[in-house]
Design a protein around this motif. Structure first.
Motif, PDB file in Angstrom:
ATOM      1  N   PRO A  46       0.808  -1.202  -0.026  1.00 39.15           N
ATOM      2  CA  PRO A  46       0.085  -0.097  -0.182  1.00 39.15           C
ATOM      3  C   PRO A  46       0.783   1.121  -0.115  1.00 39.15           C
ATOM      4  N   VAL A  49       2.293   2.359   4.664  1.00 45.51           N
ATOM      5  CA  VAL A  49       2.473   0.878   5.542  1.00 45.51           C
ATOM      6  C   VAL A  49       3.340   0.874   6.593  1.00 45.51           C
ATOM      7  N   THR A 352      -2.482   3.344   8.916  1.00 47.55           N
ATOM      8  CA  THR A 352      -3.020   2.853   7.796  1.00 47.55           C
ATOM      9  C   THR A 352      -4.380   2.359   7.983  1.00 47.55           C
TER      10      THR A 352
END
Length: 359
Positions: A46, A49, A352
């Motif tokens: 992603p 992270v 996140t």
């Protein structure tokens, strides 16, 4: 000038090999994919992270500790050769622990099944000062690239971390080979449909990279090697001054942002911030009380990281994320401060979370 002892823990005070913990062979992972077929789990990382370092020499299960601490991603430290001159990498340089499904295959598959992944990390202080960092040890660029590829095809990982410090950060030949190998692997990944990123983990001052760290990145640009993330070790400054660790993280990263802007003039500021990672050391680091990263610092850095849109928030190491040894500095198994178990993991994980407020 490199600070003598810098980052000795990221580098394992417990020299990895001295601990040879007969790790149980963790067999039984998914069947090996055909060499050039990405395993189904190989999703790109992603854009933001949290990936704390996990000390692979302890005999613990990364999947179990990831689940217990709430972490989806862990950086597994470290891979290195068993002897200088070798082109074969092993976990912690132990020949009984090769890059294979039997070593961490089941753990990594379990982490992927939970929506995360592992980030294998090469180097670290111990390897970087004994000639066993892969590109320092191996003089064959194709052989170095083959080791990187084997991680992608064996485990379905999508990022490889390179922790370059100590002697390695001044080894021009090793730096050049490493970057040439990165470029080769990136071209291979494009041809074969694999997803792979490379991050560099480098020592820092409170105002950004020193000349030798910057030279590593400059050489990457010269070799056409794409560097996706630069992780700053925002601890262990070794300058004798007391530190506000959260404030120093922000100034170090701002300095790196400006250094990256000079290296990558076409990238927007937002893109540059998303190339930056920071690595903290919860509690009292191995330098001493002047470098203590507090529970309040974690909240501050978490909010700052979200606001800036940095790529990676990490810390050394997951096994330290507990309050089991108040007053002790630089332990590999506890933070040295009063804290709830997994406090730093839970605080950073907010970065996140799907509905994290960006204000």
């Amino acid at each position: 000038m490199r600070r003598p002892g810098s980052v000795r823990t990221l580098l394992s005070c417990l020299s990895a090999t001295s601990l040879s913990v007969g790790l149980m062979a963790l067999g039984g992972g998914a069947a090996l994919a055909a060499p050039d077929t990405p395993p189904a789990a190989a999703k790109p990382m992603p854009a933001q992270v949290v990936a704390p370092y996990f000390e692979t020499w302890t005999g613990q299960s990364p999947a179990e500790l990831a689940a217990a601490s709430g972490n989806k991603y862990l950086t597994l430290a470290f891979l290195q050769t068993a002897v200088p001159g070798s082109c074969t990498a092993y976990w912690d340089g132990e020949t009984g622990r090769p890059i294979s499904k039997d070593t961490f295959g089941r753990d990594i598959a379990q982490m992927q099944a939970r929506g995360g992944n592992a980030v294998p990390s090469f180097g670290g202080w111990s390897a970087d000062t004994t000639g066993t960092e892969l590109a320092d040890s191996c003089t064959d660029v194709d052989a170095i690239a083959a080791v990187f590829k084997s991680l992608v095809t064996t485990y379905g990982i999508t990022r490889i971390d390179l922790d370059i410090e100590g002697d390695s950060i001044d080894n021009a030949a090793g730096i050049d080979r490493r970057n040439k190998a990165i470029a080769k692997v990136e071209r291979w990944a494009e041809r074969t449909g694999h997803s792979v990123q490379f991050s560099y983990t480098l020592p820092t001052s409170t105002t950004g990279l020193q000349a030798n760290g910057l030279a590593v990145l400059r050489n990457a640009v010269d070799n056409g090697a794409r560097v996706d993330v630069v992780n700053l070790m925002t601890f262990d400054y070794y300058d004798g001054a007391p530190h506000d660790m959260a404030a120093d993280t922000a100034t170090a990263a701002a300095g790196l942002h400006d250094q990256l802007a000079a290296l990558y003039p076409k990238k927007s500021s937002t893109r540059l911030w998303n190339m930056i990672g920071v690595i903290e050391m919860p509690g009292i680091d191995d330098y001493g009380p002047e470098e203590t990263f507090t529970t309040e610092d974690a909240v501050t850095v978490g909010k700052w990281a979200a606001a800036k849109g940095i790529n990676t928030l990490s810390f050394w190491a997951l096994q330290r994320d507990n309050g089991g040894c108040v007053g002790t500095g630089g332990s590999d198994s506890c933070s040295g401060i009063a804290q709830d178990t997994w406090y730093f993991s839970h605080t950073f994980e907010a970065l996140t979370a799907p509905h994290h407020p960006h204000h």
